[in-house]
Write a protein that holds these residues in place. Sequence first.
Motif, mmCIF file in Angstrom:
data_model
loop_
_atom_site.group_PDB
_atom_site.id
_atom_site.type_symbol
_atom_site.label_atom_id
_atom_site.label_comp_id
_atom_site.label_asym_id
_atom_site.label_seq_id
_atom_site.Cartn_x
_atom_site.Cartn_y
_atom_site.Cartn_z
ATOM 1 N N TYR A 53 -22.700 107.512 -12.993
ATOM 2 C CA TYR A 53 -22.650 106.107 -13.419
ATOM 3 C C TYR A 53 -22.663 106.010 -14.940
ATOM 4 N N SER A 105 -25.224 110.683 -8.844
ATOM 5 C CA SER A 105 -24.500 109.577 -8.225
ATOM 6 C C SER A 105 -23.888 108.605 -9.230
ATOM 7 N N ASN A 139 -24.290 104.985 -8.986
ATOM 8 C CA ASN A 139 -24.965 103.882 -8.302
ATOM 9 C C ASN A 139 -24.868 102.627 -9.160
#
Length: 246
Positions: free
Chosen positions: A195, A184, A186
């Motif tokens: 990220y 992800s 995030n």
Amino acid sequence: MKRIIKITGIISMIFVLSCEANDPLSFYGGGELVERIEEAWSVFRDGHFDSALAIFDSTLIDAETIMLEDPNANLIRSTLGDIHTGIGWCNLRLLHAETAREHFIISQGYELYSFGTSVGLMTAYYELGTGFPIDSTVVDSAIQIGHWIFSSGMPEEFEYNQSINVDDVRLLMAKSYFSKGDLSDNDTEKAGALYWILQLDPEYVYLDAADPFTWNLYDNGEQDYDSFGEAILMIILELEKDVFPA
């Protein structure tokens, strides 16, 4: 007149002794130890890890001898931290992650906010946690150290080897999250492989897990890979070419 000269001499002697007491290059043979540490790092930077390790090991023996003779030799205690960090990095390069971790932990006992020690310990945990099978708990230790490095305000590069810097930490964070299956981006928790990829190279902002046509290296509008995870892996491998592998 003689009394004035005598007093002046005493003051001068006190000044000299005071300077020496605060100078690691003149404290209990500290100069020789520091020179040998610098020599070991020079050998390390040349890629001769076995030879560097031998120098660090012999220097450690001498430093510990000094400590036995004078347990209050605080400057030598600081030097011991540098030596254990060097031993740790040599063992990392020689693929002895367990031994490396032990020495980094010892080094932190002497100097907690050492960038080189912290990155080394993070790397050791990553290596130990990403064998087969993956040990997520150990990988989490690497991730926790990574977050701590960025929040602690410590320097952003290693004084003995400037090629080891915060980009190594960012890459390790991306690799650690990838190994846990977290792909992800995030931003809230500063988590996920994507990220940390974006912290290294914002040009990969086009990547979208829900859009297969973004699963490529160069935003070419073609689906180069069969899964988002495969695309993330290839990007990590690409980034490793530009970042000194920690």
